[in-house]
Design a protein around this motif. Sequence first.
Motif, short mmCIF file in Angstrom:
data_model
loop_
_atom_site.label_atom_id
_atom_site.label_comp_id
_atom_site.label_asym_id
_atom_site.label_seq_id
_atom_site.Cartn_x
_atom_site.Cartn_y
_atom_site.Cartn_z
N THR A 20 60.22 -23.34 -71.29
CA THR A 20 61.28 -24.12 -71.01
C THR A 20 60.69 -25.30 -69.92
O THR A 20 60.78 -26.60 -70.29
CB THR A 20 62.23 -23.34 -70.01
OG1 THR A 20 62.71 -22.35 -71.07
CG2 THR A 20 63.35 -24.31 -69.54
N MET A 21 59.66 -24.92 -69.11
CA MET A 21 59.07 -26.09 -68.17
C MET A 21 58.21 -26.76 -69.06
O MET A 21 58.14 -28.25 -68.93
CB MET A 21 58.35 -25.37 -67.17
CG MET A 21 57.62 -26.08 -65.90
SD MET A 21 56.20 -26.35 -66.76
CE MET A 21 55.83 -28.07 -66.54
N HIS A 22 57.59 -26.28 -70.13
CA HIS A 22 56.42 -27.30 -70.72
C HIS A 22 57.62 -28.33 -71.49
O HIS A 22 56.99 -29.47 -71.61
CB HIS A 22 56.00 -26.42 -71.91
CG HIS A 22 54.62 -26.76 -72.45
ND1 HIS A 22 53.66 -26.05 -73.17
CD2 HIS A 22 54.36 -28.41 -72.68
CE1 HIS A 22 52.87 -26.82 -73.62
NE2 HIS A 22 53.25 -27.92 -73.33
N MET A 23 58.47 -27.77 -72.30
CA MET A 23 59.43 -28.59 -72.89
C MET A 23 59.94 -29.67 -72.15
O MET A 23 59.84 -30.93 -72.42
CB MET A 23 60.39 -27.84 -73.80
CG MET A 23 61.18 -28.70 -74.41
SD MET A 23 63.10 -28.35 -74.95
CE MET A 23 63.62 -28.48 -73.26
N ARG A 24 60.50 -29.27 -70.89
CA ARG A 24 60.82 -30.38 -70.05
C ARG A 24 59.86 -31.34 -69.50
O ARG A 24 60.16 -32.57 -69.58
CB ARG A 24 61.62 -29.67 -68.75
CG ARG A 24 62.90 -29.11 -68.79
CD ARG A 24 63.47 -28.65 -67.66
NE ARG A 24 63.57 -29.49 -66.64
CZ ARG A 24 63.62 -29.23 -65.35
NH1 ARG A 24 63.43 -27.91 -64.88
NH2 ARG A 24 63.40 -30.38 -64.18
N SER A 25 58.63 -30.96 -69.34
CA SER A 25 57.64 -31.75 -68.83
C SER A 25 57.57 -32.86 -70.17
O SER A 25 57.01 -34.08 -69.94
CB SER A 25 56.45 -31.03 -68.38
OG SER A 25 55.89 -30.58 -69.05
N VAL A 100 53.26 -30.70 -65.13
CA VAL A 100 53.89 -30.42 -63.81
C VAL A 100 55.23 -31.24 -64.19
O VAL A 100 55.25 -32.45 -64.49
CB VAL A 100 53.31 -30.78 -62.55
CG1 VAL A 100 54.03 -30.80 -61.32
CG2 VAL A 100 51.77 -30.06 -62.56
N LEU A 101 56.52 -30.59 -63.66
CA LEU A 101 57.69 -31.26 -63.80
C LEU A 101 57.67 -32.58 -62.90
O LEU A 101 57.02 -32.76 -61.61
CB LEU A 101 58.79 -30.58 -63.27
CG LEU A 101 59.14 -29.26 -64.02
CD1 LEU A 101 60.22 -28.41 -63.34
CD2 LEU A 101 59.72 -29.51 -65.51
N ALA A 102 58.13 -33.69 -63.33
CA ALA A 102 58.07 -35.15 -62.86
C ALA A 102 58.83 -34.86 -61.27
O ALA A 102 58.12 -35.72 -60.27
CB ALA A 102 59.13 -36.02 -63.67
#
Length: 170
Positions: A20-25, A100-102
């Motif tokens: 999920t984090m990978h996709m968002r980033s 890393v998330l923005a």
Amino acid sequence: MDSTVTVRPARPEDAAAMATMHMRSWQEAYRGVMPDRVLDDPGLIEARERFWTTALVDERHRAKRIAVAERDGAVIGVAMAGPPENPESGWSQQLYVLYVLAAEHGTGVGVALLDAVVNPHETVVLWVADPHPRAQAFYRKHGFLPDGTSQVEGGVREIRMMRVTPDPTD
């Protein structure tokens, strides 16, 4: 941000949160660089979860170092490095993933993840999207320089950057 960030080795049970984090980033970093049909693909999270599950449990990936960064129990960054795919390459490590998330950019999370997966005393290469000024500046700040090699992967132009460890006898 006042809560503590924890960087630790990733575990198989982290795969869904990592995906999920990978996709968002990717959506934050690559909008306008990578095709929208890829970034908005409803199967992207499932594909990333399969990717991370395989990376965390398959024997072929045993030599790779995989880390997550968490804040308040949520995965906010991921990194993976290990031996190069081509053993005759001339470098000892390849950084395969660092996202890393923005909202966490500039907080030190990227540096902590880089340090968690890459040995500072070995020559390391990575591929980074081009253009991607923020990521390229981050890598330059940490000793990586473009080596003049580029490729197109999945419709995205990438440049290779390398960090060479100084010879201690110099």
